[in-house]
Structure formats: C-alpha cells, structure tokens
Design a protein around this motif. Structure first.
Motif, PDB file in Angstrom:
ATOM      1  N   LEU A   1       0.832  -1.209   0.000  1.00  0.00           N
ATOM      2  CA  LEU A   1       0.000   0.000   0.000  1.00  0.00           C
ATOM      3  C   LEU A   1       0.868   1.260   0.000  1.00  0.00           C
ATOM      4  O   LEU A   1       0.400   2.345  -0.331  1.00  0.00           O
ATOM      5  CB  LEU A   1      -0.873  -0.043   1.268  1.00  0.00           C
ATOM      6  CG  LEU A   1      -2.125   0.788   1.382  1.00  0.00           C
ATOM      7  CD1 LEU A   1      -3.117   0.394   0.305  1.00  0.00           C
ATOM      8  CD2 LEU A   1      -2.742   0.581   2.774  1.00  0.00           C
ATOM      9  N   GLY A   2       2.127   1.132   0.365  1.00  0.00           N
ATOM     10  CA  GLY A   2       3.024   2.291   0.389  1.00  0.00           C
ATOM     11  C   GLY A   2       3.269   2.837   1.783  1.00  0.00           C
ATOM     12  O   GLY A   2       3.896   3.880   1.956  1.00  0.00           O
ATOM     13  N   VAL A   3       2.779   2.102   2.787  1.00  0.00           N
ATOM     14  CA  VAL A   3       2.970   2.511   4.179  1.00  0.00           C
ATOM     15  C   VAL A   3       4.283   1.926   4.678  1.00  0.00           C
ATOM     16  O   VAL A   3       4.616   0.789   4.347  1.00  0.00           O
ATOM     17  CB  VAL A   3       1.797   1.979   5.038  1.00  0.00           C
ATOM     18  CG1 VAL A   3       2.046   2.184   6.519  1.00  0.00           C
ATOM     19  CG2 VAL A   3       0.490   2.627   4.606  1.00  0.00           C
ATOM     20  N   SER A   4       5.052   2.676   5.464  1.00  0.00           N
ATOM     21  CA  SER A   4       6.279   2.071   5.980  1.00  0.00           C
ATOM     22  C   SER A   4       6.041   1.464   7.356  1.00  0.00           C
ATOM     23  O   SER A   4       5.125   1.850   8.079  1.00  0.00           O
ATOM     24  CB  SER A   4       7.455   3.042   5.978  1.00  0.00           C
ATOM     25  OG  SER A   4       7.063   4.302   6.389  1.00  0.00           O
ATOM     26  N   ILE A   5       6.877   0.513   7.695  1.00  0.00           N
ATOM     27  CA  ILE A   5       6.695  -0.264   8.920  1.00  0.00           C
ATOM     28  C   ILE A   5       7.972  -0.215   9.744  1.00  0.00           C
ATOM     29  O   ILE A   5       9.067  -0.389   9.216  1.00  0.00           O
ATOM     30  CB  ILE A   5       6.350  -1.732   8.583  1.00  0.00           C
ATOM     31  CG1 ILE A   5       5.080  -1.797   7.705  1.00  0.00           C
ATOM     32  CG2 ILE A   5       6.156  -2.558   9.861  1.00  0.00           C
ATOM     33  CD1 ILE A   5       4.915  -3.096   6.949  1.00  0.00           C
ATOM     34  N   ALA A   6       7.821   0.027  11.035  1.00  0.00           N
ATOM     35  CA  ALA A   6       8.958   0.013  11.950  1.00  0.00           C
ATOM     36  C   ALA A   6       8.759  -1.078  12.994  1.00  0.00           C
ATOM     37  O   ALA A   6       7.649  -1.285  13.480  1.00  0.00           O
ATOM     38  CB  ALA A   6       9.087   1.368  12.643  1.00  0.00           C
ATOM     39  N   ILE A   7       9.837  -1.768  13.329  1.00  0.00           N
ATOM     40  CA  ILE A   7       9.809  -2.710  14.460  1.00  0.00           C
ATOM     41  C   ILE A   7      10.094  -1.897  15.714  1.00  0.00           C
ATOM     42  O   ILE A   7      11.164  -1.286  15.823  1.00  0.00           O
ATOM     43  CB  ILE A   7      10.904  -3.779  14.332  1.00  0.00           C
ATOM     44  CG1 ILE A   7      10.830  -4.462  12.982  1.00  0.00           C
ATOM     45  CG2 ILE A   7      10.811  -4.776  15.474  1.00  0.00           C
ATOM     46  CD1 ILE A   7       9.946  -5.632  12.944  1.00  0.00           C
ATOM     47  N   ASP A   8       9.139  -1.895  16.644  1.00  0.00           N
ATOM     48  CA  ASP A   8       9.252  -1.094  17.864  1.00  0.00           C
ATOM     49  C   ASP A   8       9.903  -1.917  18.982  1.00  0.00           C
ATOM     50  O   ASP A   8       9.826  -3.142  18.983  1.00  0.00           O
ATOM     51  CB  ASP A   8       7.845  -0.667  18.295  1.00  0.00           C
ATOM     52  CG  ASP A   8       7.841   0.602  19.121  1.00  0.00           C
ATOM     53  OD1 ASP A   8       8.924   1.079  19.506  1.00  0.00           O
ATOM     54  OD2 ASP A   8       6.742   1.122  19.374  1.00  0.00           O
ATOM     55  N   ASP A   9      10.520  -1.216  19.920  1.00  0.00           N
ATOM     56  CA  ASP A   9      11.110  -1.852  21.112  1.00  0.00           C
ATOM     57  C   ASP A   9      12.093  -2.946  20.738  1.00  0.00           C
ATOM     58  O   ASP A   9      12.193  -3.970  21.436  1.00  0.00           O
ATOM     59  CB  ASP A   9      10.018  -2.451  22.014  1.00  0.00           C
ATOM     60  CG  ASP A   9       9.012  -1.406  22.476  1.00  0.00           C
ATOM     61  OD1 ASP A   9       9.245  -0.213  22.236  1.00  0.00           O
ATOM     62  OD2 ASP A   9       7.999  -1.797  23.074  1.00  0.00           O
ATOM     63  N   PHE A  10      12.824  -2.755  19.664  1.00  0.00           N
ATOM     64  CA  PHE A  10      13.730  -3.800  19.201  1.00  0.00           C
ATOM     65  C   PHE A  10      14.808  -4.073  20.250  1.00  0.00           C
ATOM     66  O   PHE A  10      15.350  -3.163  20.863  1.00  0.00           O
ATOM     67  CB  PHE A  10      14.388  -3.421  17.871  1.00  0.00           C
ATOM     68  CG  PHE A  10      15.126  -4.569  17.253  1.00  0.00           C
ATOM     69  CD1 PHE A  10      14.457  -5.544  16.532  1.00  0.00           C
ATOM     70  CD2 PHE A  10      16.497  -4.703  17.438  1.00  0.00           C
ATOM     71  CE1 PHE A  10      15.128  -6.628  15.999  1.00  0.00           C
ATOM     72  CE2 PHE A  10      17.178  -5.782  16.901  1.00  0.00           C
ATOM     73  CZ  PHE A  10      16.495  -6.740  16.179  1.00  0.00           C
ATOM     74  N   GLY A  11      15.097  -5.365  20.428  1.00  0.00           N
ATOM     75  CA  GLY A  11      16.137  -5.754  21.370  1.00  0.00           C
ATOM     76  C   GLY A  11      15.593  -6.232  22.700  1.00  0.00           C
ATOM     77  O   GLY A  11      16.343  -6.679  23.554  1.00  0.00           O
ATOM     78  N   THR A  12      14.276  -6.150  22.890  1.00  0.00           N
ATOM     79  CA  THR A  12      13.691  -6.559  24.163  1.00  0.00           C
ATOM     80  C   THR A  12      12.966  -7.903  24.060  1.00  0.00           C
ATOM     81  O   THR A  12      12.604  -8.485  25.069  1.00  0.00           O
ATOM     82  CB  THR A  12      12.677  -5.526  24.690  1.00  0.00           C
ATOM     83  OG1 THR A  12      11.667  -5.331  23.697  1.00  0.00           O
ATOM     84  CG2 THR A  12      13.359  -4.208  24.976  1.00  0.00           C
ATOM     85  N   GLY A  13      12.725  -8.378  22.851  1.00  0.00           N
ATOM     86  CA  GLY A  13      11.969  -9.626  22.676  1.00  0.00           C
ATOM     87  C   GLY A  13      12.894 -10.817  22.552  1.00  0.00           C
ATOM     88  O   GLY A  13      14.031 -10.798  23.013  1.00  0.00           O
TER      89      GLY A  13
END
Ligand code: C2E
Ligand code: MG
Ligand code: MG
Ligand code: MG
Length: 297
Positions: free
Chosen positions: A178-190
């Motif tokens: 669709l053209g929306v960008s995606i960020a992985i949040d809180d990276f490094g805690t999972g």
C-alpha cells in the motif's frame, strides 16, 4: 508498583488486590465507551535527524483522561483494552486522528511530515479474528483523511509479529504494498534473533530505550548497539534510537552513525499545535542527511 505487590503473598494484601481488581474492572468497562474519542487524545513525539538536529517525523502516543480517575497511562490502559478487545476501536480512532492531524499540519505548513502510529499484538490478532485486516483499516483512514500512504508509518513490536509470524507477514506485505512504511518497535527486548529481520518487509528498526539509556558510559552496550546498527544497515533498514535522555548518549549515537533518535532530551510527546510549530519548510533541511550519514563510517 502493582507488579511488585503481585509477587508478594496475596493474603497479606487482599484490600489492595481488591482495589486493583476494582480499578481494572472499571477501566475495562469505561474503555468500551471511549472508542468514539471521549477522553482520548494523541500526543506527538518528534523523531530527530541526529546529524542535522532537526525534526523529521512524529510518533503518535495515546492519552486517556478518565472522567473520575484522571489521566491513565497507556502502559496501564493499552493492556486492558487488549484483553477486552476495545483496542480495535481505539486503534482505529488513533489511526484516523493521527492522519487527520497530519492533514491539518499539511494545510498549515505545506509540508508532509510522516506520522507513526503504534499497533499492538492483540489489535493485530483481534482484527484478523473479526475478518478485518489492519490494511483495510489503514486504507480507510488514509482515504478519509486524504493522506498519501508515504506519510504513514506503522510501529509494531517484534513480539506482536513473532506471535503469529505467518499471518503477520501477509499483513505486513499488504501494508507495504500500500506504500505505508513499517517500523519494528522496542527492538532488542523480545526473543528475536537479528537474522529474522531479513524476512520482514520493514523499513525501520527502533532500538528500545533499554539499549540506549546510558550507552555513552557502557562499552558493552555500545558494542551491542553497533552490532544492531551494522545488521540493520546490511538489510537496508533505518535505525532509530529510542529514549535518548542525555547529551552524552546523543553524541555517542551520532558518532556511531545512528541516523535518527527520539527522546526527552529533544522533545517530550507534544500536543498537536506544538508539534505543528516544529515543522519547517522542506528547503531548510530535507537533503536526506541520514542516508549520507550511514554511508560514512
Ligand atoms: P512506545 O511505542 O515504545 O513509545 C515510547 C514510549 O517511551 C512513550 O511512552 C514515550 O513517551 C516514552 N519516551 C519517549 N522518550 C523517552 C525518554 O527519553 N525517556 C523515557 N523514560 N521515556 C521516553 P508512552 O506514551 O507512555 O507509551 C507507552 C507505550 O504504550 C508505547 O511504547 C506503546 O507501546 C503504547 N502505546 C502508546 N500509544 C499507543 C497507541 O495509540 N496504540 C497502541 N497500540 N499502543 C500505544
Ligand atoms: Mg512506538
Ligand atoms: Mg518503543
Ligand atoms: Mg514500548
């Protein structure tokens, strides 16, 4: 804190537990009515280009003012809304409101600054369970507000993705198409390994505050951050450092080549009008300095 009390023998704390349970019950009940926006608002925390020291985009963060209990933090009410399913309506409200705000900023300044909206694990799942998709909700919100898809970023935690990886992957691909960008949040805690980044159609890795706060005085943390930065770059992803509170940490992150940061050192989450006042004309800074920056080192 509540979590601490829960670990103590419950018999000792019956009154407090009862009180906590009553409060939770109350929140569950009242959140069901909050979906039309009553008592809800969004604040906008700027993301900063660390090389240029300028605002590049905003993250929308939800606030809830309960009529009698006063302000309730998202750390408390989002999990409650997830268990009741109210998160679906809250999430749609947040999408519309954040995109409506960018439309007002565009009207006021002529600039299209992207906004990021947080999407939680249960929100993702509950939508699927109801036969809807996040992508449908996003498309509707974009159309209603006349927002170009490139002006929206969705922040989703790695736990939300890993919980149901195959469904999540389909959904993330549809969003990206669709053209929306995606960020992985809180990276490094999972629990994720760095390798799985390769499989995800994301554009940005937001490194959790736990890996950022105090980095300037901790060589081990510095090494960890450098490793994440290198892997992100290798996969063509942008890195954002969350929760920058000190000038020392900011200087080090800049030195390491981290392109973007966010934190109380720069700005706390701000009301819409104050966020709008930070928007400056394209000509003054839009030379994509973050990309130049990551090619150095
Ligand atoms: P998040 O998406 O990781 O957002 C970052 C949180 O860190 C925000 O807390 C922000 O105010 C806080 N923060 C930013 N800079 C600093 C800093 O320098 N130091 C410290 N100590 N904190 C900083 P907030 O607004 O309380 O939100 C907490 C979490 O609640 C968010 O974490 C997000 O997971 C969730 N949340 C907030 N709004 C929404 C929403 O609209 N939808 C969903 N699904 N979740 C939301
Ligand atoms: Mg976030
Ligand atoms: Mg975060
Ligand atoms: Mg968080």
């Amino acid at each position: 804190s509540r979590a601490d009390r829960r670990q103590l023998p419950w018999l000792t704390y019956v009154p407090e537990l009862e009180q906590a349970a009553r409060r939770r019950h109350r929140l569950e009940h009242d959140l069901a009515d909050a979906h039309n926006g009553d008592g809800l608002s969004l604040l906008y925390q700027p993301k900063i280009d660390l090389a240029m020291d300028s605002v590049v985009s905003f993250e929308a963060l939800m606030r809830w003012e309960h009529p009698e209990l006063g302000p309730v933090s998202p750390g408390e009410f989002i999990p409650v809304a997830e268990t009741t399913g109210a998160i679906v309506n809250l999430g749609e409200w947040a999408l519309h409101e954040a995109l409506a705000a960018t439309a007002r900023w565009r009207a006021a300044t002529g600039e299209c600054y992207p906004v990021a909206v947080n999407v939680s694990a249960r929100q993702f799942e509950a939508l699927t369970a109801r036969g809807h998709t996040l992508t449908q909700a996003v498309r509707t919100a974009l159309e209603h507000t006349g927002t170009p898809p490139g002006c929206l970023e969705v922040e989703i935690t790695e736990t939300a993705i890993m919980h149901n990886l195959e469904d999540a992957l389909d959904e993330l691909h549809a969003l990206r198409d669709l053209g929306v960008s995606i960020a992985i949040d809180d990276f490094g805690t999972g629990y994720s390994s760095l390798a799985y980044l390769r499989r995800l159609p994301v554009s940005t890795v937001k490194v959790d505050r736990a890996l950022v706060d105090g980095i300037a005085s901790d060589p081990g943390m510095r090494g960890l951050f450098e490793a994440i930065l290198a892997v992100s770059r290798g996969f063509g992803l942008q890195t954002v450092a969350e929760g920058i509170e000190t000038a020392e940490d900011a200087a080090l992150l800049h030195e390491l080549g981290c392109p973007v940061g966010q934190g109380f050192l720069y700005h706390r989450p701000l009301p819409e009008a104050e966020a709008c006042a930070l928007i400056t004309p394209a000509s003054s800074h839009r030379a994509r300095p973050s990309e130049e920056r990551s090619e150095r080192s």
